[in-house]
Write a protein that holds these residues in place. Sequence first.
Motif, short mmCIF file in Angstrom:
data_model
loop_
_atom_site.label_atom_id
_atom_site.label_comp_id
_atom_site.label_asym_id
_atom_site.label_seq_id
_atom_site.Cartn_x
_atom_site.Cartn_y
_atom_site.Cartn_z
N LYS A 1 51.20 15.67 21.49
CA LYS A 1 51.63 16.05 22.81
C LYS A 1 50.80 15.99 23.94
N LEU A 2 49.35 16.62 23.63
CA LEU A 2 48.57 16.68 24.52
C LEU A 2 47.95 15.32 25.00
N LEU A 3 47.80 14.23 24.01
CA LEU A 3 47.39 12.89 24.27
C LEU A 3 48.41 12.26 25.07
N ASP A 4 49.79 12.49 24.94
CA ASP A 4 50.94 11.98 25.44
C ASP A 4 50.91 12.35 27.00
N MET A 5 50.68 13.68 27.25
CA MET A 5 50.65 14.14 28.59
C MET A 5 49.63 13.56 29.30
N ILE A 6 48.18 13.26 28.95
CA ILE A 6 47.20 12.65 29.40
C ILE A 6 47.17 11.35 29.67
N GLY A 7 48.04 10.52 28.64
CA GLY A 7 48.39 9.14 28.89
C GLY A 7 49.36 8.97 29.82
N ARG A 8 50.16 9.89 30.35
CA ARG A 8 51.07 9.72 31.68
C ARG A 8 50.43 10.18 32.77
N SER A 9 49.19 10.71 32.98
CA SER A 9 48.76 11.34 34.00
C SER A 9 48.41 10.27 35.16
N SER B 1 44.83 25.52 27.63
CA SER B 1 45.62 25.17 28.34
C SER B 1 45.38 23.73 28.94
N ALA B 2 46.60 22.77 29.38
CA ALA B 2 46.18 21.76 29.84
C ALA B 2 47.48 21.44 31.02
N ILE B 3 46.93 21.09 32.08
CA ILE B 3 47.93 20.91 33.14
C ILE B 3 47.84 19.70 33.82
N VAL B 4 48.67 18.81 33.78
CA VAL B 4 48.81 17.57 34.23
C VAL B 4 49.69 17.26 35.42
N ASP B 5 49.08 16.88 36.57
CA ASP B 5 49.50 16.34 37.86
C ASP B 5 50.33 17.49 38.35
N ASP B 6 50.21 18.99 38.13
CA ASP B 6 50.84 19.84 38.45
C ASP B 6 52.41 19.79 38.21
N ARG B 7 52.84 18.93 36.98
CA ARG B 7 54.07 19.10 36.71
C ARG B 7 54.40 19.47 35.42
N GLU B 8 53.32 19.53 34.50
CA GLU B 8 53.64 20.10 33.20
C GLU B 8 52.59 20.67 32.51
N VAL B 9 52.71 21.73 31.64
CA VAL B 9 51.63 22.38 31.23
C VAL B 9 51.75 22.84 29.76
N LEU B 10 50.78 22.48 28.86
CA LEU B 10 50.69 22.95 27.59
C LEU B 10 49.53 24.02 27.36
N ILE B 11 50.16 25.18 26.79
CA ILE B 11 49.40 26.09 26.39
C ILE B 11 49.25 26.37 24.75
N ILE B 12 47.90 26.28 24.30
CA ILE B 12 47.56 26.20 22.83
C ILE B 12 47.07 27.63 22.30
N PHE B 13 47.43 27.74 21.17
CA PHE B 13 46.81 29.27 20.64
C PHE B 13 46.69 28.75 19.04
N SER B 14 45.78 29.73 18.51
CA SER B 14 45.57 29.41 17.07
C SER B 14 45.36 31.06 16.54
N ARG B 15 45.60 31.11 15.19
CA ARG B 15 45.13 32.41 14.64
C ARG B 15 43.82 32.67 14.26
N LEU B 16 43.09 33.54 14.23
CA LEU B 16 41.56 33.68 13.98
C LEU B 16 41.45 34.16 12.43
N ASP B 17 40.41 33.58 11.62
CA ASP B 17 40.22 34.04 10.53
C ASP B 17 38.66 34.32 10.60
N ASP B 18 38.46 35.58 10.66
CA ASP B 18 36.76 35.95 10.77
C ASP B 18 36.37 35.40 11.98
#
Length: 254
Positions: free
Chosen positions: A126-134, A205-222
């Motif tokens: 999804k991130l690469l798709d957003m950037i590819g359409r920027s 987070s990735a914001i592309v062209d002020d029209r879509e945003v992707l917010i990414i998280f991950s669980r932490l282990d130590d």
Amino acid sequence: MLLDEKTLVTLQRLGLTYYGARIYETLVLLGPSDAARLSKESDVPRTRVYDILRRLETEGWITSERTRPITYTARYPREVLEERKAAFNAAVDETANDLSMLYDNQMEKENPRVWLLRGSVNVTVKLLDMIGRSKKNIMLMGALYFADEIEQLKTQLQYAKKRGVTVRLITQKSIRLKDGDLDILGHLSPVVSGVKVYGPPYSKSAIVDDREVLIIFSRLDDDVPDEDSVIAIWIPNTSVASNWASIFNAVWNV
């Protein structure tokens, strides 16, 4: 005459009919020839060959000399194929722009929707798709990067930068992963327009062209991000993306 089927298929993809491709390839193999010989060697019916030759000449694939009978000559293949490839690529770009505009307009009309993505592979796609359409700008904030993702991201950012897209990055210098430290700035700083060392270490987070945003998280282990537990929220909405861009700019200007 035995013709190469792969060549025939490629010629058809560039706009020739099946018979037109056979005539052109035959003419390349034979050299200057008249219609009767071309019909015989290409297995194209005599009743069709004249119409096909006229079309090939009109479209710039061949030339003719007004001898008796008329002699036809194939144009230099590299030259004529480069012309067709350029025309095809231009048509693809125009279609991509038209469809992207329709896509963007549709997103503008829709009420805010939220999609949840699970798994690092799906999130990266999804991130690469957003950037590819920027088209105008990309804002990346945070330090949640993984080794398998960052090289793909670097390549897409290079393409975006060549298209004239402004790319800004707020991140940490590196992130500690289970296989060792990942040098974020070393990978990404050469392909972005500006960098600020700041921001959350365990999200992105990735914001592309002020029209879509992707917010990414991950669980932490130590205190190390777990790549298998990556999730993301994708919001294709200009109001939400613009608000998130305001947060980015506030951090950028600190």
